[in-house]
Write an enzyme that holds these catalytic residues in place. Sequence first.
Site, PDB file in Angstrom:
ATOM      1  N   TYR A 122       1.024  -1.199   0.138  1.00 38.88           N
ATOM      2  CA  TYR A 122      -0.067  -0.124  -0.075  1.00 38.88           C
ATOM      3  C   TYR A 122       0.720   1.310   0.019  1.00 38.88           C
ATOM      4  CZ  TYR A 122       1.164   0.415   4.940  1.00 38.88           C
ATOM      5  OH  TYR A 122       1.757   0.415   6.395  1.00 38.88           O
ATOM      6  N   PHE A 132       2.306   9.706   4.068  1.00 37.51           N
ATOM      7  CA  PHE A 132       2.268   9.311   5.467  1.00 37.51           C
ATOM      8  C   PHE A 132       2.690   8.027   6.049  1.00 37.51           C
ATOM      9  CE2 PHE A 132      -2.168   8.593   4.537  1.00 37.51           C
ATOM     10  CZ  PHE A 132      -2.540   7.841   5.258  1.00 37.51           C
ATOM     11  N   ASP A 133       2.471   7.011   4.873  1.00 34.05           N
ATOM     12  CA  ASP A 133       2.905   5.612   5.245  1.00 34.05           C
ATOM     13  C   ASP A 133       2.785   4.587   3.875  1.00 34.05           C
ATOM     14  OD1 ASP A 133       3.657   3.321   6.511  1.00 34.05           O
ATOM     15  OD2 ASP A 133       1.616   2.934   7.412  1.00 34.05           O
ATOM     16  N   ILE A 150      -8.445   0.052  10.103  1.00 29.82           N
ATOM     17  CA  ILE A 150      -9.529   1.023  10.012  1.00 29.82           C
ATOM     18  C   ILE A 150     -10.744   0.771   9.111  1.00 29.82           C
ATOM     19  CG2 ILE A 150      -8.141   3.165  10.361  1.00 29.82           C
ATOM     20  CD1 ILE A 150      -8.038   3.727   7.344  1.00 29.82           C
ATOM     21  N   TYR A 176      -9.409   7.944  10.685  1.00 27.40           N
ATOM     22  CA  TYR A 176      -9.086   8.282  12.180  1.00 27.40           C
ATOM     23  C   TYR A 176      -9.754   9.278  12.646  1.00 27.40           C
ATOM     24  CZ  TYR A 176      -5.117   5.164  11.090  1.00 27.40           C
ATOM     25  OH  TYR A 176      -4.317   4.119  10.604  1.00 27.40           O
ATOM     26  N   PHE A 193      -5.275   5.826  -0.485  1.00 31.66           N
ATOM     27  CA  PHE A 193      -4.506   4.604  -0.561  1.00 31.66           C
ATOM     28  C   PHE A 193      -4.483   3.754  -1.939  1.00 31.66           C
ATOM     29  CE2 PHE A 193      -5.583   4.740   4.039  1.00 31.66           C
ATOM     30  CZ  PHE A 193      -4.276   4.597   4.402  1.00 31.66           C
TER      31      PHE A 193
END
Length: 202
Positions: A122, A132-133, A150, A176, A193
Amino acid sequence: MPFYALGTNLAMQVGGQGNLKTLLNDDELDLVLQAFTETLKGTSAVDAKTVLMKYGETLNTMLRDRTANIVEIVKKDGAEYIANFLDCNDDAVKTDSGLVYCPMVEGTGAQPTGSNTVEVHYHGTLTDGTVFDSSVDRGETIKFPLSGVIKGWQEGLALMKAGGKATLVIPSELAYGDSGSGDTIPPGAALKFEVELFSVSD
C-alpha cells in the site's frame, strides 16, 4: 546526542497528540517552549499550580475551539477532494458509507472477509499528496488481520480479490476521525491509498 533524542521523543509525543503545530502560531509555540523549559529547570518566576488554576480552563476552551475549526476545514477539503476524484475517475464508485473505491487491476483470487488475514502492498497519502505511510517505499509487503484496521480498509479490501489493485479514498469517519493519528494524519483528514492485494488466508 542521546539527550537530543530524548527531546525529539518528547516533542513527537506532545506535538503529535495535541497536533500543536496546527493549533498554535510561532509566538504561542515559543511561549509553550519557554514555559516547558523554565518549569523543567525550576527557574520559572511563577508558581506552576497557580498558572494552571488561573489559565487552565481558558486554555482548554481555546484549544477546543481551534481544533473544531481546523477539523471542519480539513473535512471540507476532504469532501471536495472526494468529489473531484469521482469526477475525474469514471471507474470510481462511492459506497453508502462514503468510501470511494476505484479498481486499477481486477483480481481473480480469493475475496477477503473480516475474519481473514491479508497480505498487501500500500501507498498512503493525504489529499495534498503528502505520503504518511507506504509499504511500497519500505520495499516489503505487510500481513495483518482485516478486522484490525480502519473501517475504510475493512470495507475496501472486502471489495477486492487477490491479485487485484485499487485506489481507496477514505473519508475521515472511516479512517481516524476527529482525533487524527500522531503528527502524520491531521484530525478530520480524508486518506488516499493505492492497495495491491497479494493473498488472503484464514
